[in-house]
Write a protein that holds these residues in place. Structure first.
Motif, PDB file in Angstrom:
ATOM      1  N   MET A   1      14.415   0.413   2.061  1.00  0.00           N
ATOM      2  CA  MET A   1      14.572  -0.204   3.188  1.00  0.00           C
ATOM      3  C   MET A   1      14.349  -1.573   3.250  1.00  0.00           C
ATOM      4  SD  MET A   1      13.354   0.894   7.294  1.00  0.00           S
ATOM      5  CE  MET A   1      13.990   0.303   8.500  1.00  0.00           C
ATOM      6  N   TRP A   2      13.469  -2.082   2.894  1.00  0.00           N
ATOM      7  CA  TRP A   2      13.031  -3.469   2.676  1.00  0.00           C
ATOM      8  C   TRP A   2      13.103  -4.021   1.271  1.00  0.00           C
ATOM      9  CZ3 TRP A   2      12.544  -4.923   7.340  1.00  0.00           C
ATOM     10  CH2 TRP A   2      11.872  -4.063   8.516  1.00  0.00           C
ATOM     11  N   GLU A   3      13.140  -5.043   0.867  1.00  0.00           N
ATOM     12  CA  GLU A   3      13.383  -5.715  -0.061  1.00  0.00           C
ATOM     13  C   GLU A   3      11.819  -6.523  -0.561  1.00  0.00           C
ATOM     14  OE1 GLU A   3      16.891  -7.932  -1.270  1.00  0.00           O
ATOM     15  OE2 GLU A   3      17.753  -7.022   0.533  1.00  0.00           O
ATOM     16  N   MET A   4      11.235  -7.228   0.424  1.00  0.00           N
ATOM     17  CA  MET A   4      10.228  -7.797  -0.226  1.00  0.00           C
ATOM     18  C   MET A   4       8.837  -7.362   0.404  1.00  0.00           C
ATOM     19  SD  MET A   4      11.585 -10.835  -1.149  1.00  0.00           S
ATOM     20  CE  MET A   4      13.244 -10.843  -1.409  1.00  0.00           C
ATOM     21  N   ILE A   5       8.805  -5.958   0.875  1.00  0.00           N
ATOM     22  CA  ILE A   5       7.529  -5.517   1.206  1.00  0.00           C
ATOM     23  C   ILE A   5       7.693  -3.928   0.877  1.00  0.00           C
ATOM     24  CG2 ILE A   5       6.954  -7.143   2.901  1.00  0.00           C
ATOM     25  CD1 ILE A   5       7.971  -5.281   5.254  1.00  0.00           C
ATOM     26  N   GLN A   6       6.781  -3.116   0.968  1.00  0.00           N
ATOM     27  CA  GLN A   6       6.730  -1.770   1.174  1.00  0.00           C
ATOM     28  C   GLN A   6       5.970  -1.350   2.367  1.00  0.00           C
ATOM     29  OE1 GLN A   6       5.053  -0.791  -2.700  1.00  0.00           O
ATOM     30  NE2 GLN A   6       7.113  -0.769  -3.545  1.00  0.00           N
ATOM     31  N   THR A   7       6.197  -0.538   2.812  1.00  0.00           N
ATOM     32  CA  THR A   7       5.583   0.243   4.012  1.00  0.00           C
ATOM     33  C   THR A   7       5.184   1.778   3.971  1.00  0.00           C
ATOM     34  OG1 THR A   7       7.382   0.746   5.244  1.00  0.00           O
ATOM     35  CG2 THR A   7       6.501  -1.592   5.495  1.00  0.00           C
ATOM     36  N   GLN A   8       4.159   2.144   4.281  1.00  0.00           N
ATOM     37  CA  GLN A   8       3.897   3.558   4.244  1.00  0.00           C
ATOM     38  C   GLN A   8       3.011   4.030   5.554  1.00  0.00           C
ATOM     39  OE1 GLN A   8       1.399   4.537   0.914  1.00  0.00           O
ATOM     40  NE2 GLN A   8       1.438   6.680   1.308  1.00  0.00           N
ATOM     41  N   ILE A   9       3.226   5.217   6.087  1.00  0.00           N
ATOM     42  CA  ILE A   9       2.363   5.616   7.318  1.00  0.00           C
ATOM     43  C   ILE A   9       1.953   6.868   6.819  1.00  0.00           C
ATOM     44  CG2 ILE A   9       2.313   6.142   9.765  1.00  0.00           C
ATOM     45  CD1 ILE A   9       4.701   3.931  10.065  1.00  0.00           C
ATOM     46  N   GLN A  10       0.553   7.121   7.097  1.00  0.00           N
ATOM     47  CA  GLN A  10      -0.108   8.411   6.727  1.00  0.00           C
ATOM     48  C   GLN A  10      -1.294   8.568   7.623  1.00  0.00           C
ATOM     49  OE1 GLN A  10      -0.936   8.463   2.596  1.00  0.00           O
ATOM     50  NE2 GLN A  10       0.316   9.956   2.086  1.00  0.00           N
ATOM     51  N   GLN A  11      -1.190   9.699   8.358  1.00  0.00           N
ATOM     52  CA  GLN A  11      -2.428   9.966   9.506  1.00  0.00           C
ATOM     53  C   GLN A  11      -2.754   8.876  10.292  1.00  0.00           C
ATOM     54  OE1 GLN A  11      -5.384  11.609   6.652  1.00  0.00           O
ATOM     55  NE2 GLN A  11      -3.984  13.647   6.205  1.00  0.00           N
ATOM     56  N   GLY A  12      -1.617   7.976  10.853  1.00  0.00           N
ATOM     57  CA  GLY A  12      -2.332   6.951  11.779  1.00  0.00           C
ATOM     58  C   GLY A  12      -2.562   5.597  11.077  1.00  0.00           C
ATOM     59  N   ILE A  13      -2.519   5.718   9.589  1.00  0.00           N
ATOM     60  CA  ILE A  13      -2.813   4.274   8.877  1.00  0.00           C
ATOM     61  C   ILE A  13      -1.666   3.796   8.319  1.00  0.00           C
ATOM     62  CG2 ILE A  13      -4.120   3.466   7.118  1.00  0.00           C
ATOM     63  CD1 ILE A  13      -5.983   5.913   7.261  1.00  0.00           C
ATOM     64  N   ALA A  14      -1.216   2.547   8.977  1.00  0.00           N
ATOM     65  CA  ALA A  14      -0.145   1.993   8.277  1.00  0.00           C
ATOM     66  C   ALA A  14      -0.476   0.868   7.149  1.00  0.00           C
ATOM     67  CB  ALA A  14       0.739   1.258   9.554  1.00  0.00           C
ATOM     68  N   THR A  15       0.130   0.954   6.143  1.00  0.00           N
ATOM     69  CA  THR A  15      -0.014   0.076   5.039  1.00  0.00           C
ATOM     70  C   THR A  15       0.966  -0.810   4.957  1.00  0.00           C
ATOM     71  OG1 THR A  15      -1.683   1.572   4.259  1.00  0.00           O
ATOM     72  CG2 THR A  15      -0.774  -0.229   2.802  1.00  0.00           C
ATOM     73  N   LEU A  16       1.086  -1.985   4.923  1.00  0.00           N
ATOM     74  CA  LEU A  16       2.030  -3.108   4.506  1.00  0.00           C
ATOM     75  C   LEU A  16       1.705  -3.616   3.246  1.00  0.00           C
ATOM     76  CD1 LEU A  16       3.857  -5.528   6.764  1.00  0.00           C
ATOM     77  CD2 LEU A  16       3.086  -6.172   4.550  1.00  0.00           C
ATOM     78  N   SER A  17       2.412  -3.505   2.250  1.00  0.00           N
ATOM     79  CA  SER A  17       2.343  -4.257   0.971  1.00  0.00           C
ATOM     80  C   SER A  17       3.496  -5.273   0.606  1.00  0.00           C
ATOM     81  CB  SER A  17       2.342  -3.190  -0.401  1.00  0.00           C
ATOM     82  OG  SER A  17       1.361  -2.015  -0.251  1.00  0.00           O
ATOM     83  N   PHE A  18       2.711  -6.641   0.369  1.00  0.00           N
ATOM     84  CA  PHE A  18       3.585  -7.625  -0.055  1.00  0.00           C
ATOM     85  C   PHE A  18       4.082  -7.110  -1.592  1.00  0.00           C
ATOM     86  CE2 PHE A  18       0.218 -10.276   2.150  1.00  0.00           C
ATOM     87  CZ  PHE A  18       0.949 -10.106   3.456  1.00  0.00           C
ATOM     88  N   ASN A  19       5.580  -7.211  -1.720  1.00  0.00           N
ATOM     89  CA  ASN A  19       5.915  -6.568  -3.070  1.00  0.00           C
ATOM     90  C   ASN A  19       6.950  -7.576  -3.485  1.00  0.00           C
ATOM     91  OD1 ASN A  19       6.229  -4.754  -4.842  1.00  0.00           O
ATOM     92  ND2 ASN A  19       8.201  -3.864  -3.950  1.00  0.00           N
ATOM     93  N   ARG A  20       6.261  -8.696  -4.131  1.00  0.00           N
ATOM     94  CA  ARG A  20       6.733  -9.873  -4.850  1.00  0.00           C
ATOM     95  C   ARG A  20       5.711 -10.309  -5.962  1.00  0.00           C
ATOM     96  NH1 ARG A  20       8.825 -15.042  -2.979  1.00  0.00           N
ATOM     97  NH2 ARG A  20      10.166 -14.907  -4.350  1.00  0.00           N
ATOM     98  N   PRO A  21       5.554  -9.305  -6.729  1.00  0.00           N
ATOM     99  CA  PRO A  21       4.411  -9.473  -7.664  1.00  0.00           C
ATOM    100  C   PRO A  21       4.524 -10.427  -8.847  1.00  0.00           C
ATOM    101  CG  PRO A  21       5.324  -7.380  -7.996  1.00  0.00           C
ATOM    102  CD  PRO A  21       6.087  -7.886  -6.843  1.00  0.00           C
ATOM    103  N   ASP A  22       5.949 -10.776  -9.041  1.00  0.00           N
ATOM    104  CA  ASP A  22       6.119 -11.680 -10.336  1.00  0.00           C
ATOM    105  C   ASP A  22       6.054 -13.149  -9.748  1.00  0.00           C
ATOM    106  OD1 ASP A  22       7.071  -9.720 -11.469  1.00  0.00           O
ATOM    107  OD2 ASP A  22       9.051 -10.089 -11.217  1.00  0.00           O
TER     108      ASP A  22
END
Length: 133
Positions: free
Chosen positions: A1-22
């Motif tokens: 869904m996103w190009e520059m970030i990754q997201t995850q939601i588990q048990q009420g914890i939302a994690t946003l990961s910046f995803n431009r490691p290069d």
């Protein structure tokens, strides 16, 4: 869904990961827009209890993508009001005014605006090798 970030939601914890490691997760216009859109949504989601922000790869975020600022990536025009007013201030405000605790998980370099994003969070957890510049 996103190009520059990754997201995850588990048990009420939302994690946003910046995803431009290069580019050491440096922020370009699209990444700003994606991060702000996700945070706005999560700030109003009653199922989310806490937000974690992290970076993929060896950096949290090197800050602003200077190539884009110089207009070298497809002649991206700079906003007339300046990138601080258009992108960074609203992002910092979303983090600071979030009704949920926001945690920065700093795994490497947090430089420039990236350091400010980490410092805007309610709590920062950093690896021993993390660097704030």
């Amino acid at each position: 869904m996103w190009e520059m970030i990754q997201t995850q939601i588990q048990q009420g914890i939302a994690t946003l990961s910046f995803n431009r490691p290069d580019s050491l997760n440096s922020f370009n216009r699209q990444m700003h827009e994606e991060v702000q859109q996700v945070l706005k949504s999560w700030n109003t989601d009653s199922d989310i209890r806490v937000i974690v922000i992290r970076g993929n790869g060896r950096a949290f975020s090197a800050g602003q993508d200077l190539k884009e600022r110089a207009g070298q990536l497809g002649n991206v025009p700079l906003p007339p009001e300046g990138s601080l007013a258009k992108y960074y201030n609203p992002l910092i405000n979303l983090i600071r005014k979030s009704p949920k605790p926001v945690i920065a998980a700093v795994n490497g370099v947090a430089a420039g605006a990236g350091a400010n994003i980490a410092l805007a969070c309610d709590l920062g957890i950093a690896k021993e090798s993390a660097k704030f510049i």
